[in-house]
Design an enzyme around this catalytic site. Structure first.
Site, PDB file in Angstrom:
ATOM      1  N   ASN A  10       0.906  -1.273   0.160  1.00  0.00           N
ATOM      2  CA  ASN A  10      -0.070   0.072   0.118  1.00  0.00           C
ATOM      3  C   ASN A  10       0.804   1.213   0.196  1.00  0.00           C
ATOM      4  OD1 ASN A  10      -1.791   2.075   0.479  1.00  0.00           O
ATOM      5  ND2 ASN A  10      -2.354   1.355   2.636  1.00  0.00           N
ATOM      6  N   LYS A  12      -0.038   4.227  -0.278  1.00  0.00           N
ATOM      7  CA  LYS A  12      -0.413   5.361   0.467  1.00  0.00           C
ATOM      8  C   LYS A  12      -0.314   6.535  -0.434  1.00  0.00           C
ATOM      9  CE  LYS A  12      -0.017   3.214   4.867  1.00  0.00           C
ATOM     10  NZ  LYS A  12      -0.120   3.368   6.258  1.00  0.00           N
ATOM     11  N   HIS A  96      -9.498   0.539   4.981  1.00  0.00           N
ATOM     12  CA  HIS A  96      -8.574   0.575   5.663  1.00  0.00           C
ATOM     13  C   HIS A  96      -8.624   1.671   6.990  1.00  0.00           C
ATOM     14  CE1 HIS A  96      -4.295   2.308   6.496  1.00  0.00           C
ATOM     15  NE2 HIS A  96      -3.861   1.111   5.698  1.00  0.00           N
ATOM     16  N   GLU A  98      -7.022   4.071   7.807  1.00  0.00           N
ATOM     17  CA  GLU A  98      -6.757   5.692   7.700  1.00  0.00           C
ATOM     18  C   GLU A  98      -8.064   6.114   7.031  1.00  0.00           C
ATOM     19  OE1 GLU A  98      -3.044   5.390   5.657  1.00  0.00           O
ATOM     20  OE2 GLU A  98      -2.097   4.741   7.706  1.00  0.00           O
ATOM     21  N   GLU A 168      -5.151  -5.778  10.444  1.00  0.00           N
ATOM     22  CA  GLU A 168      -4.216  -4.761  10.642  1.00  0.00           C
ATOM     23  C   GLU A 168      -4.507  -3.978  12.133  1.00  0.00           C
ATOM     24  OE1 GLU A 168      -2.281  -3.355   6.764  1.00  0.00           O
ATOM     25  OE2 GLU A 168      -4.146  -1.941   7.022  1.00  0.00           O
ATOM     26  N   GLY A 174       2.393   1.750  10.922  1.00  0.00           N
ATOM     27  CA  GLY A 174       3.279   2.915  10.626  1.00  0.00           C
ATOM     28  C   GLY A 174       3.833   3.598  11.971  1.00  0.00           C
ATOM     29  N   SER A 214       3.367  -2.481  10.236  1.00  0.00           N
ATOM     30  CA  SER A 214       4.913  -2.389  10.327  1.00  0.00           C
ATOM     31  C   SER A 214       5.668  -3.632   9.998  1.00  0.00           C
ATOM     32  CB  SER A 214       5.211  -2.073  11.683  1.00  0.00           C
ATOM     33  OG  SER A 214       4.822  -0.886  11.840  1.00  0.00           O
TER      34      SER A 214
HETATM   35  C1  PEP Z   1      -0.863  -0.031   6.134  1.00  0.00           C
HETATM   36  O1  PEP Z   1      -0.686   0.990   5.614  1.00  0.00           O
HETATM   37  O2  PEP Z   1      -1.658  -1.134   5.541  1.00  0.00           O
HETATM   38  C2  PEP Z   1       0.363  -0.611   6.878  1.00  0.00           C
HETATM   39  C3  PEP Z   1       0.392  -1.622   7.511  1.00  0.00           C
HETATM   40  O3  PEP Z   1       1.399   0.347   6.868  1.00  0.00           O
HETATM   41  P1  PEP Z   1       2.843   0.277   7.620  1.00  0.00           P
HETATM   42  O4  PEP Z   1       3.323  -1.164   7.099  1.00  0.00           O
HETATM   43  O5  PEP Z   1       3.602   1.122   7.169  1.00  0.00           O
HETATM   44  O6  PEP Z   1       2.676  -0.329   9.112  1.00  0.00           O
END
Ligand code: PEP
Length: 252
Positions: A10, A12, A96, A98, A168, A174, A214
């Site tokens: 992703n 973003k 997601h 976000e 997630e 992040g 992460s």
């Molecule tokens: C994500 O945006 O779905 C995500 C898992 O980001 P990160 O790997 O940066 O934590």
């Protein structure tokens, strides 16, 4: 049933068309020999055509990061699933955290977006996950299964069978703070158990459950070795071609 690993990146709100093409060129080279893992990347909308063109015939799928529930009309700034399919996307991320937190996607909107994805012929990657406060108060499992129930309520069995679910934990996205392999496996097993309670056996047996939060080359192997973790949704580490390649290699 063995499930083919699925790693998705992703990107973003990073990489306009020129920079997205540069990353796609590197991925095309580094992942040319991959045959064992399904791979998708999700660039920002404006970079989708460049990445689709660059990754054609590579086996690397292109996903969108979101879509609008509606098909067309006077909705300034919105992008319909049909447009994404026409641009060459095969997948779309829905729900997601976000989008849920920063853009107000409620469970109802997430369900409508899922329906819109199927209407457009896109395969959704549905994100679910709890906040740290919800985990600390012992609600993680119920939050996640409630999100699933709300998102899947109107889907047919045929549609559910085309779904990928990404667990997630919001506190791990992040933040550099990853769920431990045991924590991630526990939730993935709970998701599979919930699917087994609500659908025929083929659903829990075949649906791929990605972990996201992460994921990096250094922790991917331990996470992906868990029996109910079938892949990863990768944010930050997907912006570096070598890191993404190493995560794909850990899944193979
Ligand atoms: C994500 O945006 O779905 C995500 C898992 O980001 P990160 O790997 O940066 O934590």
């Amino acid at each position: 049933m063995s499930r083919r690993p699925f790693i998705a990146g992703n990107w973003k709100m990073n990489l306009g068309p020129r920079d997205a093409d540069t990353l796609a060129v590197a991925l095309k080279r580094l992942l040319a020999d991959n045959t064992a893992t399904d791979i998708a990347v999700a660039p920002p909308y404006v970079s989708i055509p460049a990445v689709v063109a660059r990754l054609r015939h590579t086996g690397i799928a292109v996903a969108a990061q979101d879509l609008d529930p509606l098909k067309s009309g006077a909705f300034t700034g919105a992008v319909a699933g049909e447009m994404l399919a026409q641009a060459g996307c095969s997948h779309v991320i829905v729900g997601h955290s976000e989008r849920r937190k920063l853009f107000g996607d409620t469970d109802d909107i997430v369900a409508a977006k899922l329906a819109a994805a199927y209407r457009a012929g896109l395969r959704p990657i549905l994100c679910v996950g709890e906040t740290l406060a919800e985990r600390d108060s012992g609600q993680a499992r119920s939050v996640v299964t409630n999100q699933l129930a709300a998102a899947l309520v109107d889907l047919s069995l045929h549609q559910v069978l085309k779904l990928t679910i990404a667990y997630e934990p919001i506190w791990a996205i992040g933040t550099g703070r990853t769920a431990s392999p045991a924590q991630a496996q526990e939730m993935h097993a709970a998701i599979r158990a919930w699917l087994a309670e609500h659908y025929p056996r083929e659903v829990p047996a075949s649906l791929r459950l990605q972990y996201g939060g992460s994921v990096k080359p250094g922790n991917a192997s331990a996470l992906l070795a868990q029996p109910d973790i079938d892949g990863a949704l990768v944010g930050g580490a997907a912006l570096n071609a070598e890191s993404f390649r190493d995560i794909v290699a850990a899944a193979s």
